[in-house]
Write an enzyme that holds these catalytic residues in place. Structure first.
Site, PDB file in Angstrom:
ATOM      1  N   GLY A  51       0.783  -1.210   0.000  1.00  0.00           N
ATOM      2  CA  GLY A  51       0.000   0.000   0.000  1.00  0.00           C
ATOM      3  C   GLY A  51       0.825   1.273   0.000  1.00  0.00           C
ATOM      4  O   GLY A  51       1.869   1.354   0.645  1.00  0.00           O
ATOM      5  N   HIS A  52       0.325   2.237  -0.715  1.00  0.00           N
ATOM      6  CA  HIS A  52       0.801   3.604  -0.599  1.00  0.00           C
ATOM      7  C   HIS A  52      -0.251   4.515  -1.205  1.00  0.00           C
ATOM      8  O   HIS A  52      -1.214   4.052  -1.843  1.00  0.00           O
ATOM      9  CB  HIS A  52       2.179   3.780  -1.255  1.00  0.00           C
ATOM     10  CG  HIS A  52       2.210   3.598  -2.728  1.00  0.00           C
ATOM     11  ND1 HIS A  52       2.675   2.461  -3.347  1.00  0.00           N
ATOM     12  CD2 HIS A  52       1.824   4.417  -3.733  1.00  0.00           C
ATOM     13  CE1 HIS A  52       2.581   2.590  -4.653  1.00  0.00           C
ATOM     14  NE2 HIS A  52       2.059   3.766  -4.915  1.00  0.00           N
ATOM     15  N   ALA A  53      -0.070   5.799  -0.974  1.00  0.00           N
ATOM     16  CA  ALA A  53      -0.930   6.806  -1.597  1.00  0.00           C
ATOM     17  C   ALA A  53      -0.029   7.958  -2.017  1.00  0.00           C
ATOM     18  O   ALA A  53       1.119   8.052  -1.581  1.00  0.00           O
ATOM     19  CB  ALA A  53      -1.995   7.285  -0.623  1.00  0.00           C
ATOM     20  N   ARG A  98      -3.661   2.623  -2.177  1.00  0.00           N
ATOM     21  CA  ARG A  98      -3.875   1.510  -3.107  1.00  0.00           C
ATOM     22  C   ARG A  98      -2.949   0.341  -2.830  1.00  0.00           C
ATOM     23  O   ARG A  98      -1.790   0.503  -2.457  1.00  0.00           O
ATOM     24  CB  ARG A  98      -3.695   1.982  -4.537  1.00  0.00           C
ATOM     25  CG  ARG A  98      -2.276   2.313  -4.936  1.00  0.00           C
ATOM     26  CD  ARG A  98      -2.234   2.298  -6.455  1.00  0.00           C
ATOM     27  NE  ARG A  98      -0.964   2.660  -7.003  1.00  0.00           N
ATOM     28  CZ  ARG A  98       0.048   1.804  -7.168  1.00  0.00           C
ATOM     29  NH1 ARG A  98      -0.042   0.558  -6.719  1.00  0.00           N
ATOM     30  NH2 ARG A  98       1.154   2.192  -7.747  1.00  0.00           N
ATOM     31  N   TYR A 123       2.677   8.704   0.604  1.00  0.00           N
ATOM     32  CA  TYR A 123       2.339   8.219   1.934  1.00  0.00           C
ATOM     33  C   TYR A 123       2.626   6.724   1.939  1.00  0.00           C
ATOM     34  O   TYR A 123       2.031   5.983   1.143  1.00  0.00           O
ATOM     35  CB  TYR A 123       0.852   8.396   2.241  1.00  0.00           C
ATOM     36  CG  TYR A 123       0.441   9.805   2.548  1.00  0.00           C
ATOM     37  CD1 TYR A 123       0.689  10.362   3.800  1.00  0.00           C
ATOM     38  CD2 TYR A 123      -0.231  10.561   1.599  1.00  0.00           C
ATOM     39  CE1 TYR A 123       0.280  11.659   4.082  1.00  0.00           C
ATOM     40  CE2 TYR A 123      -0.630  11.858   1.871  1.00  0.00           C
ATOM     41  CZ  TYR A 123      -0.370  12.396   3.115  1.00  0.00           C
ATOM     42  OH  TYR A 123      -0.775  13.675   3.394  1.00  0.00           O
TER      43      TYR A 123
END
Lengths: 143, 143
Positions: A51-53, A98, A123
């Site tokens: 995950g990251h944003a 995501r 993030y």
């Protein structure tokens, strides 16, 4: 900039018995200049990408070969998108967490991005992402 | 703008046991802004994609999956490039005639292009291409 701004983009296809052709132009089929193209390949079946944003970066995700799932989260809701067609892109705006999982063996995931690489735009911690959205961090026992 | 300006571009790879990642940034890994991305897929094994050249457009060709050959011709010499790695691009400058053939089944050919689509930028006739280069048209019995 929540999940309501996520959408499938039906891309043009030029059908030909020698193979099909799909094209994507910056500021036409995607609402940004294409500054970076990256792709995931040699992915083991069932792999999971974490995950990251992004604070600012927008992107379009395409299954160039095989299939995978994109799981998107706007801090309040989460939704899973199955990708298995070369002529459908998934538009992901800024400030969406995501993850990508459920890769089929030999799949290729291509991403067109609106910015060059900038680690400061990421993030990588979900709690920080929520705080960035103005939401309270999830209590530890629910995280 | 002859074959001496064609080159393989070794692209960056981020190795990961969950799959490898390669990225391409405009004006960094390719000497142009990426205005258009297109890709060929659902290609039958052994298929052949026909010849054309561009007046202005430059491009980078990548084998995203499988393999194929790119045959390039500058009006005086011809050379065949075998493409079978996701982390090698083939840079093709303007005024180079190109054909793609010898596709493996299920291969995916991605092209990053410096311009939006413009039919006026294409040479679709090899003789016109030679005349555009200032070369005599090939005699009919040698064509």
């Amino acid at each position: 900039m929540g999940l309501e701004n996520v959408r499938y983009v039906e891309l043009p296809i030029i059908h030909d018995r020698r193979g099909n052709l799909t094209f994507i132009e910056g500021n036409k089929h995607v609402p940004f200049d294409i500054r970076r193209v990256y792709y995931l390949y040699d992915v083991p079946g069932g792999a999971h990408r974490g995950g990251h944003a992004h604070r600012q970066l927008e992107q379009l995700i395409v299954a160039m070969s095989g299939s995978f799932d994109v799981v998107l989260d706007d801090g309040q809701r989460s939704r899973r998108f199955h990708m298995n067609r070369s002529f459908y892109g998934l538009y992901v705006p800024r400030m969406i967490w995501r993850e990508i999982d459920n890769f089929s063996s030999g799949s290729v995931c291509m991403v067109l991005a609106s910015e060059h690489y900038d680690e400061a735009d990421y993030y990588r911690d979900y709690q920080e992402f929520r705080v960035g959205l103005g939401l309270p961090a999830v209590p530890e026992d629910e995280a």
